[in-house]
Motif scaffolding. Structure first.
Motif, PDB file in Angstrom:
ATOM      1  N   GLY A  25       0.603  -1.324  -0.177  1.00  0.00           N
ATOM      2  CA  GLY A  25       0.078   0.066  -0.046  1.00  0.00           C
ATOM      3  C   GLY A  25       0.810   1.140   0.117  1.00  0.00           C
ATOM      4  N   ALA A  26       0.306   2.246  -0.551  1.00  0.00           N
ATOM      5  CA  ALA A  26       1.065   3.536  -0.323  1.00  0.00           C
ATOM      6  C   ALA A  26       0.048   4.716   0.074  1.00  0.00           C
ATOM      7  N   ILE A  27       0.541   5.330   1.034  1.00  0.00           N
ATOM      8  CA  ILE A  27      -0.466   6.575   1.842  1.00  0.00           C
ATOM      9  C   ILE A  27       0.484   7.885   1.576  1.00  0.00           C
ATOM     10  N   VAL A  28      -0.415   8.810   0.940  1.00  0.00           N
ATOM     11  CA  VAL A  28       0.129  10.377   0.900  1.00  0.00           C
ATOM     12  C   VAL A  28      -0.639  10.931   1.664  1.00  0.00           C
ATOM     13  N   ASN A  29      -0.140  11.846   2.602  1.00  0.00           N
ATOM     14  CA  ASN A  29      -0.907  12.948   3.475  1.00  0.00           C
ATOM     15  C   ASN A  29      -0.489  14.117   2.733  1.00  0.00           C
ATOM     16  N   ILE A  30      -1.540  15.089   2.653  1.00  0.00           N
ATOM     17  CA  ILE A  30      -1.181  16.377   2.213  1.00  0.00           C
ATOM     18  C   ILE A  30      -0.911  17.344   3.527  1.00  0.00           C
ATOM     19  N   MET A  59       3.251  12.428  11.809  1.00  0.00           N
ATOM     20  CA  MET A  59       2.390  11.218  11.753  1.00  0.00           C
ATOM     21  C   MET A  59       2.854  10.238  10.508  1.00  0.00           C
ATOM     22  N   THR A  60       3.125  11.076   9.489  1.00  0.00           N
ATOM     23  CA  THR A  60       3.398  10.322   8.433  1.00  0.00           C
ATOM     24  C   THR A  60       4.692   9.512   8.445  1.00  0.00           C
ATOM     25  N   LYS A  61       5.786  10.220   9.130  1.00  0.00           N
ATOM     26  CA  LYS A  61       7.081   9.640   9.420  1.00  0.00           C
ATOM     27  C   LYS A  61       6.744   8.393  10.357  1.00  0.00           C
ATOM     28  N   ASN A  62       5.938   8.433  11.208  1.00  0.00           N
ATOM     29  CA  ASN A  62       5.520   7.256  12.262  1.00  0.00           C
ATOM     30  C   ASN A  62       5.113   6.244  11.283  1.00  0.00           C
ATOM     31  N   ALA A  63       4.059   6.249  10.504  1.00  0.00           N
ATOM     32  CA  ALA A  63       3.649   5.362   9.645  1.00  0.00           C
ATOM     33  C   ALA A  63       4.536   4.375   8.712  1.00  0.00           C
ATOM     34  N   ALA A  64       5.631   5.506   8.372  1.00  0.00           N
ATOM     35  CA  ALA A  64       6.662   5.064   7.324  1.00  0.00           C
ATOM     36  C   ALA A  64       7.391   4.125   7.823  1.00  0.00           C
ATOM     37  N   VAL A  65       8.002   4.367   9.170  1.00  0.00           N
ATOM     38  CA  VAL A  65       8.745   3.576   9.929  1.00  0.00           C
ATOM     39  C   VAL A  65       8.171   2.363  10.495  1.00  0.00           C
ATOM     40  N   PHE A 114      11.280   2.776  -3.278  1.00  0.00           N
ATOM     41  CA  PHE A 114      12.062   2.724  -2.288  1.00  0.00           C
ATOM     42  C   PHE A 114      12.051   4.339  -1.567  1.00  0.00           C
ATOM     43  N   ILE A 115      10.945   5.004  -2.011  1.00  0.00           N
ATOM     44  CA  ILE A 115      10.595   6.148  -1.188  1.00  0.00           C
ATOM     45  C   ILE A 115       9.656   6.036   0.042  1.00  0.00           C
ATOM     46  N   THR A 116      10.048   6.166   1.469  1.00  0.00           N
ATOM     47  CA  THR A 116       8.971   6.432   2.462  1.00  0.00           C
ATOM     48  C   THR A 116       9.465   7.366   3.362  1.00  0.00           C
ATOM     49  N   GLY A 117       8.702   7.898   4.159  1.00  0.00           N
ATOM     50  CA  GLY A 117       8.852   8.885   5.019  1.00  0.00           C
ATOM     51  C   GLY A 117       9.515  10.292   4.688  1.00  0.00           C
ATOM     52  N   VAL A 118       9.272  10.644   3.565  1.00  0.00           N
ATOM     53  CA  VAL A 118       9.634  11.865   2.949  1.00  0.00           C
ATOM     54  C   VAL A 118       8.707  13.026   3.207  1.00  0.00           C
ATOM     55  N   ASP A 119       9.037  14.174   3.291  1.00  0.00           N
ATOM     56  CA  ASP A 119       8.416  15.375   3.198  1.00  0.00           C
ATOM     57  C   ASP A 119       8.668  15.941   1.786  1.00  0.00           C
ATOM     58  N   LEU A 120       7.736  16.060   0.854  1.00  0.00           N
ATOM     59  CA  LEU A 120       8.021  16.575  -0.593  1.00  0.00           C
ATOM     60  C   LEU A 120       7.282  17.887  -0.785  1.00  0.00           C
ATOM     61  N   ILE A 180       4.238  -1.277   3.153  1.00  0.00           N
ATOM     62  CA  ILE A 180       3.618  -0.269   3.119  1.00  0.00           C
ATOM     63  C   ILE A 180       4.230   1.233   3.115  1.00  0.00           C
ATOM     64  N   ARG A 181       4.274   2.261   2.230  1.00  0.00           N
ATOM     65  CA  ARG A 181       4.808   3.224   2.194  1.00  0.00           C
ATOM     66  C   ARG A 181       3.899   4.327   2.612  1.00  0.00           C
ATOM     67  N   ALA A 182       4.671   5.493   3.327  1.00  0.00           N
ATOM     68  CA  ALA A 182       3.827   6.780   3.577  1.00  0.00           C
ATOM     69  C   ALA A 182       4.720   7.804   3.469  1.00  0.00           C
ATOM     70  N   ASN A 183       4.366   8.881   2.699  1.00  0.00           N
ATOM     71  CA  ASN A 183       4.933   9.909   2.459  1.00  0.00           C
ATOM     72  C   ASN A 183       4.049  11.335   2.476  1.00  0.00           C
ATOM     73  N   ALA A 184       4.581  12.347   2.571  1.00  0.00           N
ATOM     74  CA  ALA A 184       3.796  13.484   3.018  1.00  0.00           C
ATOM     75  C   ALA A 184       4.093  14.554   1.579  1.00  0.00           C
ATOM     76  N   VAL A 185       3.216  15.519   1.289  1.00  0.00           N
ATOM     77  CA  VAL A 185       3.249  16.573   0.108  1.00  0.00           C
ATOM     78  C   VAL A 185       3.107  17.871   1.104  1.00  0.00           C
ATOM     79  N   LEU A 186       3.899  18.948   0.719  1.00  0.00           N
ATOM     80  CA  LEU A 186       3.812  19.987   1.285  1.00  0.00           C
ATOM     81  C   LEU A 186       3.524  21.081   0.336  1.00  0.00           C
ATOM     82  N   PRO A 187       2.394  21.497   0.018  1.00  0.00           N
ATOM     83  CA  PRO A 187       2.165  22.404  -1.124  1.00  0.00           C
ATOM     84  C   PRO A 187       2.434  23.656  -0.578  1.00  0.00           C
ATOM     85  N   GLY A 188       2.960  24.653  -1.517  1.00  0.00           N
ATOM     86  CA  GLY A 188       3.155  26.190  -1.291  1.00  0.00           C
ATOM     87  C   GLY A 188       1.879  26.811  -1.598  1.00  0.00           C
TER      88      GLY A 188
END
Length: 239
Positions: free
Chosen positions: A126-131, A156-162, A224-230, A169-177
């Motif tokens: 699974g893949a989770i992305v939190n905005i 919370m996203t980093k906690n899910a990632a690790v 191979f990407i998880t726990g990032v803030d993009l 299961i991967r979890a990442n966050a996106v940070l819109p400007g």
């Protein structure tokens, strides 16, 4: 053929703005999408079904995920996008307003991840992305509750990632400007001008810019990407 062909996705806050773009882009990439919102949604086209959904309602979350399981047998992608803003300074912030923003922006993300994990853990993928927001990583005047909620989304996203990486299961966050959405267009000219003046590119983004970043993060190209803030912010956080 899209890169997400055969994947099953759930996107919240999809009636407009970033969520609408995310649901559309994922469907164009081949995913079967359930798009939810408290607002009425227009027909989003093939491969997207819409559902009414208050993200603070745990029982409604369970109903929607149960329906996805019954129809598809799995859930591959969760995009926690639903959110609200608030503009009060800390000394003027009411407890009711604090609770409203935290409930939607933070607790809604928690419930969403819990419900998604209910299907993702047994299937071991699974893949989770939190905005989140640039306001989750830096500060501007006011918006105290919004800052708190969006920073919480990052941790919370980093906690899910690790916690769930060994379960596929991967979890990442996106940070819109500053993105051109009904929310930002409803802000004051002064606030919008301050954000744009501080953006190195000198312009705002469009919802599709965020949607394409999300589509990448949930695809196998990001396996191979998880726990990032993009950040998707025109360089705002690079200053």
């Amino acid at each position: 053929m899209g890169t997400l062909t055969g994947r099953v996705a759930l996107v919240t806050g999809a009636a407009q703005g970033i969520g609408h773009a995310v649901a559309t882009v994922l469907a164009e990439a081949g995913a079967e999408v359930t798009a939810t919102d408290v607002r009425d949604q227009s027909d989003l086209g093939d491969h997207i079904r819409t559902r009414s959904h208050d993200v603070t309602d745990a029982a409604r979350w369970a109903e929607i995920v149960d329906e996805i399981e019954a129809d598809h047998g799995r859930l591959d992608i969760l995009v926690n996008n639903a959110g609200v803003s608030g503009y009060d300074d800390l000394h003027e912030l009411s407890l009711a307003e604090w609770n409203r923003i935290i409930a939607i922006n933070q607790t809604g993300v928690l419930i969403g991840m819990q419900q998604a994990l209910r299907l993702m853990r047994p299937q071991r993928s699974g893949a989770i992305v939190n905005i989140s927001s640039i306001c989750g990583a830096t500060s501007v005047k006011g918006v105290a509750a919004y800052h708190a909620s969006k920073h919480a989304v990052l941790t919370m996203t980093k906690n899910a990632a690790v916690s769930y990486a060994r379960e596929g299961i991967r979890a990442n966050a996106v940070l819109p400007g500053w993105i051109r959405t009904p929310l930002t267009l409803g802000q004051t000219d002064e606030l919008n001008g301050a954000f744009l003046d501080a953006t190195p590119m000198g312009v705002g983004g469009e919802p599709v810019d965020v949607a394409r970043a999300v589509s990448f993060l949930v695809s196998d190209d990001a396996r191979f990407i998880t726990g990032v803030d993009l950040p998707v912010d025109g360089g705002y956080l690079a200053r």
